[in-house]
Design an enzyme around this catalytic site. Structure first.
Site, PDB file in Angstrom:
ATOM      1  N   CYS A 132      -3.147  10.812   1.876  1.00 20.88           N
ATOM      2  CA  CYS A 132      -2.498   9.527   1.541  1.00 20.88           C
ATOM      3  C   CYS A 132      -1.114   9.751   0.943  1.00 20.88           C
ATOM      4  CB  CYS A 132      -3.360   8.762   0.549  1.00 20.88           C
ATOM      5  SG  CYS A 132      -5.047   8.566   1.109  1.00 20.88           S
ATOM      6  N   LYS A 165       0.830  -1.206   0.000  1.00 16.36           N
ATOM      7  CA  LYS A 165       0.000   0.000   0.000  1.00 16.36           C
ATOM      8  C   LYS A 165       0.872   1.267   0.000  1.00 16.36           C
ATOM      9  CE  LYS A 165      -2.937   3.154   0.889  1.00 16.36           C
ATOM     10  NZ  LYS A 165      -4.322   3.479   0.854  1.00 16.36           N
TER      11      LYS A 165
HETATM   12  N1  SAJ Z   1      -1.377  15.224  -8.318  1.00 20.38           N
HETATM   13  C1  SAJ Z   1      -0.539  16.002  -9.099  1.00 20.38           C
HETATM   14  N2  SAJ Z   1      -0.245  15.577 -10.366  1.00 20.38           N
HETATM   15  C2  SAJ Z   1      -0.761  14.408 -10.879  1.00 20.38           C
HETATM   16  C3  SAJ Z   1      -1.617  13.622 -10.060  1.00 20.38           C
HETATM   17  C4  SAJ Z   1      -1.900  14.054  -8.778  1.00 20.38           C
HETATM   18  O1  SAJ Z   1      -0.058  17.060  -8.687  1.00 20.38           O
HETATM   19  O2  SAJ Z   1      -0.459  14.107 -12.040  1.00 20.38           O
HETATM   20  C5  SAJ Z   1      -1.694  15.671  -6.939  1.00 20.38           C
HETATM   21  C6  SAJ Z   1      -3.168  15.977  -6.724  1.00 20.38           C
HETATM   22  O3  SAJ Z   1      -3.479  17.276  -7.158  1.00 20.38           O
HETATM   23  C7  SAJ Z   1      -3.288  15.804  -5.220  1.00 20.38           C
HETATM   24  C8  SAJ Z   1      -2.305  14.679  -4.923  1.00 20.38           C
HETATM   25  O4  SAJ Z   1      -1.438  14.603  -6.045  1.00 20.38           O
HETATM   26  O5  SAJ Z   1      -2.871  16.976  -4.544  1.00 20.38           O
HETATM   27  C9  SAJ Z   1      -2.934  13.324  -4.675  1.00 20.38           C
HETATM   28  O6  SAJ Z   1      -4.007  13.068  -5.574  1.00 20.38           O
HETATM   29  P1  SAJ Z   1      -4.225  11.641  -6.290  1.00 20.38           P
HETATM   30  O7  SAJ Z   1      -5.410  11.737  -7.185  1.00 20.38           O
HETATM   31  O8  SAJ Z   1      -2.961  11.201  -6.927  1.00 20.38           O
HETATM   32  O9  SAJ Z   1      -4.465  10.609  -5.101  1.00 20.38           O
HETATM   33  P2  SAJ Z   1      -5.452  10.524  -3.806  1.00 20.38           P
HETATM   34  O10 SAJ Z   1      -4.667  11.029  -2.636  1.00 20.38           O
HETATM   35  O11 SAJ Z   1      -6.799  11.082  -4.037  1.00 20.38           O
HETATM   36  O12 SAJ Z   1      -5.649   8.904  -3.704  1.00 20.38           O
HETATM   37  C10 SAJ Z   1      -4.501   8.069  -3.669  1.00 20.38           C
HETATM   38  C11 SAJ Z   1      -4.686   6.930  -4.686  1.00 20.38           C
HETATM   39  N3  SAJ Z   1      -3.424   6.203  -4.830  1.00 20.38           N
HETATM   40  C12 SAJ Z   1      -2.880   5.973  -6.054  1.00 20.38           C
HETATM   41  O13 SAJ Z   1      -3.378   6.359  -7.085  1.00 20.38           O
HETATM   42  C13 SAJ Z   1      -1.608   5.160  -6.052  1.00 20.38           C
HETATM   43  C14 SAJ Z   1      -5.801   5.991  -4.226  1.00 20.38           C
HETATM   44  O14 SAJ Z   1      -5.909   4.853  -5.095  1.00 20.38           O
HETATM   45  C15 SAJ Z   1      -5.527   5.500  -2.794  1.00 20.38           C
HETATM   46  O15 SAJ Z   1      -6.586   4.662  -2.321  1.00 20.38           O
HETATM   47  C16 SAJ Z   1      -5.473   6.732  -1.898  1.00 20.38           C
HETATM   48  O16 SAJ Z   1      -4.366   7.556  -2.344  1.00 20.38           O
HETATM   49  C17 SAJ Z   1      -5.268   6.254  -0.468  1.00 20.38           C
HETATM   50  O17 SAJ Z   1      -6.259   6.174   0.292  1.00 20.38           O
HETATM   51  O18 SAJ Z   1      -4.138   5.871  -0.124  1.00 20.38           O
END
Ligand code: SAJ
Length: 415
Positions: A266, A212
Site C-alpha cells: 500500500c 485513500k
Molecule cells: N514504517 C516505518 N516507520 C513507521 C511506520 C511504518 O518505517 O513509523 C514502515 C513499516 O515498517 C512498513 C511500512 O512502513 O514497511 C508500512 O507499514 P504501515 O504499518 O505504515 O502500513 P500498512 O502498509 O500495513 O497499512 C497501511 C495503512 N495506512 C495508513 O496507516 C495510512 C492502512 O490503514 C491501510 O489500510 C493500508 O496501508 C492499505 O491497505 O492501504
C-alpha cells in the site's frame, strides 16, 4: 435503507474475502468470484487461503449457512464489489488490467439498475474509467440518469483496514463512499451500513479515490522525514531514536520511526498513483517515495563497510517481513537488502532468521550464499548482525549473544 439482497464480490483476497464474509454474516446472499481455482475450492470448504485473525470463523460460518459461496464465473447480482489488485506498471502508472478483467465478467450480467463498487485502491478517474469501460462493453446500458436508458450506479469505496486487524477495522473504521452520481453514493452507503459501525462519509468518486491515496502518501511522507533524519543523525553522530523521542515531547510534534525502507503493498505503491496523475506538481510526494526507496541502499553501504577486510563475512540478517509481527513479505525492504547483499558480497555467508516463514521467498531461494535458519543459529556464527524487522521475538534477544559483533539495528530496538 439497504435494498440489495444479492452481492457478487470479485477478487477474494485480503480485502474481498473479509468483505464477502462480513456481508454474508449480516444477512446478504454473497457469491465470491476469483480466478484461482484452489482458493475457490478452499473457500467452498469453509477454509481461508491466507492468514488473517478471526476471518476463518466468519468464512466457515457463512459457508455452512449457505450465505457465502465461491465461483470462478461472475454471477448475476444486485451489486458488484470489485476488490482486485491494482499493481503499478514499470513506469509507475497504475495497472488497471485486473479491474478491466473484472468488468468483462460483470458486463454480460448487467440488466440496468445495478450498483458497481470499485474497492481496489485506484488512481483518480479509475471509477469513471470502469463505468466507461462497462458501457463500452454494453452500449445498450447508460450511465446517464437523464437519458431514460437503464443506469449502472458506479461508486468507489476504498478500504483502509490494517492487515492483522481486518475483521475489527472493517466494522469499526469510518468509510468514504464516492459516487459518480449522488444516488450511486447513497446506494453504496446503504449497502456498507449493513455491517459498518463507523461513520460513512459521502463524496464524489474522484475525491474518494484521492482520499485513500492521500492517507497513505501522508504516512509515506512522514516516514521519509524520519528516514532522512536517521541518515543526517548518523552523519552527525547523533542517536536518531533519542532525538525523535525528545522532539516528540513537543505537543505538536509526532515524528514516526525510521527503518530500513518502506514495504507492503500500500504505502510503497499508492503515492505513485498521485505522482503519475500530476507528475509536475507532486514533488514532495515523489521525493518521499525516493527517500524511502533509497534507504535499503544506505543500509547495504553500512553492512559493506563492516564487512570490509573480512575474507568470508558471516552476516546474520534478522527479519524478512515488511513490518513487525506479520508473515507478509510483499515489497519488503528486508528482502531487497538480503538479495542485494548476496550479490554485492558474493563471498559472504548470509544466515536469515524470519520466524514467521518456513521457506525463503522465491527472490532469495536460488541464492547460493543465503540460508534460512533459526535466530540462535544465525547469531552464533555471525560477525555482523543486521536487524531488519522489529519482531517482538528479536527485542528479547539475550544481549550477550550480540557482544563483539558488528551491529546494524535499522529499527532501534537494541538501544
Ligand atoms: N514504517 C516505518 N516507520 C513507521 C511506520 C511504518 O518505517 O513509523 C514502515 C513499516 O515498517 C512498513 C511500512 O512502513 O514497511 C508500512 O507499514 P504501515 O504499518 O505504515 O502500513 P500498512 O502498509 O500495513 O497499512 C497501511 C495503512 N495506512 C495508513 O496507516 C495510512 C492502512 O490503514 C491501510 O489500510 C493500508 O496501508 C492499505 O491497505 O492501504
Amino acid at each position: 435503507m439497504n435494498e440489495i439482497k444479492n452481492v457478487a464480490v470479485i477478487g477474494l483476497g485480503y480485502i474481498g474475502l473479509p468483505t464477502a464474509a462480513v456481508l454474508a454474516a449480516n444477512g446478504l446472499n454473497v457469491i465470491g468470484v476469483d480466478v484461482k481455482q484452489a482458493n475457490v475450492e478452499a473457500i467452498n470448504r469453509g477454509e481461508v487461503p491466507f492468514v488473517e485473525p478471526d476471518l476463518g470463523v466468519q468464512v466457515a460460518g457463512a459457508v455452512s449457512q449457505g450465505a457465502l459461496t465461491a465461483t470462478m464465473e461472475t454471477p448475476s447480482a444486485d451489486a458488484y464489489i470489485v476488490a482486485v489488485p491494482t499493481p503499478f506498471n514499470a513506469d509507475r502508472t497504475a495497472d488497471l488490467s485486473y479491474i478491466e478483467a473484472a468488468a468483462r465478467g460483470i458486463a454480460p450480467q448487467l440488466t440496468g439498475g445495478e450498483l458497481v463498487i470499485l474497492e481496489s485502491t485506484s488512481p483518480p478517474g479509475a471509477t469513471r474509467h470502469l463505468g466507461d469501460y462497462l458501457v463500452q462493453l454494453r452500449p445498450d446500458l447508460s450511465l446517464d440518469a437523464d437519458s431514460g436508458l437503464p443506469v449502472i450506479h458506479m461508486a468507489h469505496c476504498p478500504e483502509r483496514v490494517l492487515p492483522g486487524r481486518v475483521m475489527i477495522e472493517l466494522v469499526t473504521n469510518d468509510r468514504i463512499v464516492g459516487g459518480l452520481t449522488r444516488e450511486a453514493a447513497e446506494r453504496a452507503r446503504d449497502l456498507y451500513s449493513v455491517f459498518c459501525k463507523g461513520n460513512i462519509h459521502i463524496t464524489d468518486a474522484a475525491t474518494a479515490e484521492m482520499a485513500k491515496l492521500v492517507e497513505n502518501a501522508y504516512r509515506d511522507v512522514n516516514i521519509a522525514f524520519a528516514n532522512e533524519l536517521s541518515v543526517i543523525s548518523d552523519k552527525l553522530g547523533i542517536d536518531v531514536w533519542e532525538l525523535i523521542e525528545l522532539a516528540n515531547h513537543h505537543p505538536r510534534v509526532n515524528i514516526l520511526q525510521p527503518g530500513p525502507g518502506v514495504g507492503g503493498h500500500c504505502i510503497a505503491v499508492d503515492p505513485w498513483f498521485i505522482v503519475s496523475s500530476a507528475p509536475d506538481e507532486a514533488k514532495l510526494i515523489r521525493q518521499a517515495r525516493e527517500t524511502n526507496d533509497a534507504k535499503p541502499e544506505w543500509v547495504l553501504d553500512r553492512v559493506e563497510q563492516l564487512a570490509a577486510g573480512k575474507p568470508i563475512p558471516k552476516i546474520a540478517a534478522l527479519g524478512l517481513a515488511f513490518k513487525a509481527n506479520i508473515d507478509d513479505l510483499r515489497e519488503s525492504p528486508a528482502v531487497t537488502i538480503v538479495s542485494d547483499l548476496s550479490s554485492r558480497l558474493p563471498a559472504a555467508v548470509i544466515a536469515v532468521a524470519e520466524p514467521h516463514v518456513t521457506a525463503l521467498p522465491s527472490a532469495l531461494a536460488h541464492l547460493g550464499n543465503v540460508e534460512l535458519t533459526s535466530t540462535e543459529a544465525a547469531l552464533e556464527d555471525a560477525d555482523i548482525v543486521v536487524l531488519l524487522v522489529d519482531h517482538d521475538m528479536f527485542r528479547t534477544i539475550d544481549r550477550s549473544l550480540l557482544e563483539g559483533k558488528g551491529l546494524i539495528d535499522t529499527r532501534g530496538i537494541w538501544r
